[in-house]
Enzyme design. Structure first.
Site, PDB file in Angstrom:
ATOM      1  N   LYS A   1      -1.694   8.769   2.456  1.00 36.67           N
ATOM      2  CA  LYS A   1      -1.192   8.614   1.082  1.00 36.67           C
ATOM      3  C   LYS A   1      -1.652   9.837   0.297  1.00 36.67           C
ATOM      4  CE  LYS A   1      -0.692   5.486  -2.795  1.00 36.67           C
ATOM      5  NZ  LYS A   1      -0.691   4.114  -3.260  1.00 36.67           N
TER       6      LYS A   1
ATOM      7  N   ASP B   1       0.670  -5.436  -8.635  1.00 37.83           N
ATOM      8  CA  ASP B   1       1.906  -4.813  -8.164  1.00 37.83           C
ATOM      9  C   ASP B   1       2.387  -5.500  -6.886  1.00 37.83           C
ATOM     10  OD1 ASP B   1       4.023  -3.089  -8.279  1.00 37.83           O
ATOM     11  OD2 ASP B   1       2.934  -1.330  -7.574  1.00 37.83           O
TER      12      ASP B   1
HETATM   13  N1  LIG Z   1       0.164   2.258   5.861  1.00 33.22           N
HETATM   14  C1  LIG Z   1       1.477   2.447   5.774  1.00 33.22           C
HETATM   15  N2  LIG Z   1       2.248   2.426   6.897  1.00 33.22           N
HETATM   16  C2  LIG Z   1       3.593   2.610   6.815  1.00 33.22           C
HETATM   17  N3  LIG Z   1       4.260   2.831   5.649  1.00 33.22           N
HETATM   18  C3  LIG Z   1       3.548   2.860   4.500  1.00 33.22           C
HETATM   19  C4  LIG Z   1       2.131   2.681   4.503  1.00 33.22           C
HETATM   20  N4  LIG Z   1       1.696   2.768   3.231  1.00 33.22           N
HETATM   21  C5  LIG Z   1       2.788   2.976   2.462  1.00 33.22           C
HETATM   22  N5  LIG Z   1       3.905   3.031   3.207  1.00 33.22           N
HETATM   23  C6  LIG Z   1       5.277   3.225   2.686  1.00 33.22           C
HETATM   24  O1  LIG Z   1       5.233   4.037   1.535  1.00 33.22           O
HETATM   25  C7  LIG Z   1       5.708   3.315   0.375  1.00 33.22           C
HETATM   26  C8  LIG Z   1       4.928   3.728  -0.861  1.00 33.22           C
HETATM   27  O2  LIG Z   1       3.556   3.430  -0.651  1.00 33.22           O
HETATM   28  P1  LIG Z   1       2.565   3.040  -1.842  1.00 33.22           P
HETATM   29  O3  LIG Z   1       3.058   1.775  -2.481  1.00 33.22           O
HETATM   30  O4  LIG Z   1       1.162   3.027  -1.346  1.00 33.22           O
HETATM   31  O5  LIG Z   1       2.787   4.277  -2.847  1.00 33.22           O
HETATM   32  P2  LIG Z   1       2.840   4.253  -4.426  1.00 33.22           P
HETATM   33  O6  LIG Z   1       3.042   5.662  -4.847  1.00 33.22           O
HETATM   34  O7  LIG Z   1       1.646   3.578  -4.970  1.00 33.22           O
HETATM   35  O8  LIG Z   1       4.137   3.357  -4.665  1.00 33.22           O
HETATM   36  P3  LIG Z   1       4.561   2.476  -5.936  1.00 33.22           P
HETATM   37  O9  LIG Z   1       4.708   3.425  -7.050  1.00 33.22           O
HETATM   38  O10 LIG Z   1       5.854   1.844  -5.486  1.00 33.22           O
HETATM   39  O11 LIG Z   1       3.530   1.446  -6.186  1.00 33.22           O
HETATM   40  C9  LIG Z   1       5.561   1.834   0.747  1.00 33.22           C
HETATM   41  O12 LIG Z   1       6.495   1.024   0.055  1.00 33.22           O
HETATM   42  C10 LIG Z   1       5.844   1.855   2.254  1.00 33.22           C
HETATM   43  O13 LIG Z   1       7.236   1.816   2.522  1.00 33.22           O
END
Ligand SMILES: Nc1ncnc2c1ncn2[C@@H]1O[C@H](COP(=O)(O)OP(=O)(O)OP(=O)(O)O)[C@@H](O)[C@H]1O
Length: 366
Positions: A47, A140
């Site tokens: 991430k 969330d």
């Molecule tokens: N560990 C993982 N394995 C596979 N795919 C993942 C994983 N973590 C995240 N993803 C993919 O990436 C997307 C975005 O991840 P995450 O929600 O952590 O990011 P974000 O920037 O906080 O998103 P949001 O703004 O929607 O809350 C998830 O919806 C998923 O499809």
């Protein structure tokens, strides 16, 4: 003064340790990529939170919660020892979920079979209960934040602790809302909103509806939303023990399931039940037999349902099929939300969004 070098090792070239394979997703705050850890010869999810858009304080909070919560079997495992920062970004290293997120698994306008939903919800409820016991609120809860590890949904995990806050703390009011946002967030007048575990309970109730139907129950939990208003009217009549027609999008649910919906989707956060309440309902039938498109036999006994035949001013009940049960199109709306998360420029160029009222609301969480 904020300092960034006390938490994570700084790596000049992340490619030395990790080989990027492909992008897995992107969200408000960053993107997630699948990578190979060259040292461990193991795939993992990175991430990536850009420093230009992520305050150290926000990264620090998400990182710490992710580590602490990893202890639960239904929460994504974050590898503390492998996380790092580069000159431009903070990188949180997590286990990789090979089957994507729950959103991708829910058939639009149809939903998942009851049994699968029960399997998923048990795990999500357990993860949320764990968080609430620690005094934390996820804030969330949505299908995009539930990751799938196997085809039978026996292993699903909650992700994304970017919005997580302590219960009892205050957060700034965001502009707009999403279908999972509770009414007290949609209608907030004050700039500061009190964080409560009841917010997760509401989102969990909406998640339950979405998983079983492939539709959203409403776009916003506000009286101006026709579908929410219908639900509200029905609920008020129910509380006064007067008969009122159940809105058609709820028609397929058993009276037992409607009971837990009423407890979770109570507009008054103080009256909402705890997450654990759902555990009393796992042994019940959730979908009325005649509406269960996934069932094998149609002649099983039925429970007594409420309000189905009563007259009232609510929406006409329709025979359940893919077109008549669709109120807010799950796929379209969620896609809009996803698109919007990739950036405001994309929002403006997406034709779908021009005709959708959800465009302005899509960028926020509950
Ligand atoms: N560990 C993982 N394995 C596979 N795919 C993942 C994983 N973590 C995240 N993803 C993919 O990436 C997307 C975005 O991840 P995450 O929600 O952590 O990011 P974000 O920037 O906080 O998103 P949001 O703004 O929607 O809350 C998830 O919806 C998923 O499809």
């Amino acid at each position: 003064m904020e300092t960034t070098n006390d938490l994570l090792p700084t790596v000049a070239d992340a490619n030395e340790r990790f080989r990027t394979i492909r992008e897995l997703g992107s969200g408000t705050y960053g993107r997630v990529v699948l990578a190979l850890d060259r040292e461990l010869q193991q795939r993992c999810a990175l991430k990536i939170l850009q420093k230009s858009t992520t305050k150290y304080r926000d990264f620090h909070r998400e990182y710490n919660y992710s580590i602490v919560l990893s202890a639960h079997r239904s929460i994504i495992n974050t590898f503390a020892g492998r996380c790092f920062q580069t000159a431009d970004a903070y990188i949180i290293v997590q286990e990789y979920a090979p089957l994507g997120d729950l959103f991708e698994s829910i058939p639009p306008q149809r939903g998942l079979p009851e049994r699968a939903v029960k399997t998923i919800m048990k795990q999500v409820a357990s993860a949320l209960e764990f968080m609430h016991e620690q005094g934390l609120v996820h804030r969330d809860v949505k299908p995009e934040n539930i990751m799938i590890f196997d085809a039978d949904f026996r292993k699903v995990k909650l992700i994304d602790f970017g919005m997580t806050r302590r219960c009892g703390s205050y957060v700034r009011r965001l502009i707009g809302s999403i279908p999972y946002s509770p009414p007290e967030v949609c209608d907030a007048h004050s700039n500061d909103i009190l964080v409560s575990s009841s917010m997760d309970v509401w989102a969990f109730g909406v998640l339950l509806f979405c998983s079983l139907t492939g539709n959203f129950p409403w776009e916003h939990a506000q009286e101006s939303d026709v579908y929410y208003n219908e639900y509200l009217q029905w609920l008020r009549h129910h509380q006064m023990q007067s008969r009122y027609k159940l809105p058609s999008q709820w028609y397929k649910f058993s009276s037992r399931l409607m009971r837990i919906f009423r407890k979770m989707l109570d507009p008054d956060p103080l009256k909402r039940c705890e997450i654990i309440e759902i555990s009393k309902y796992y042994d019940d039938r959730w979908i009325n037999d005649q509406f269960n498109s996934h069932r094998r036999s149609s002649n099983e006994d039925e429970g007594v349902e409420e309000d189905f035949s009563s007259s009232g001013s609510g929406t006409e009940c329709n025979t359940i099929n893919s077109s008549t049960t669709s109120n807010t199109d799950f796929e379209e709306l969620t896609q809009l939300m996803r698109n919007s998360l990739t950036g405001f420029d994309n929002l403006l160029t997406n034709d779908n969004l021009k005709s959708s009222s959800s465009a302005a609301t899509a960028k926020t969480c509950c």
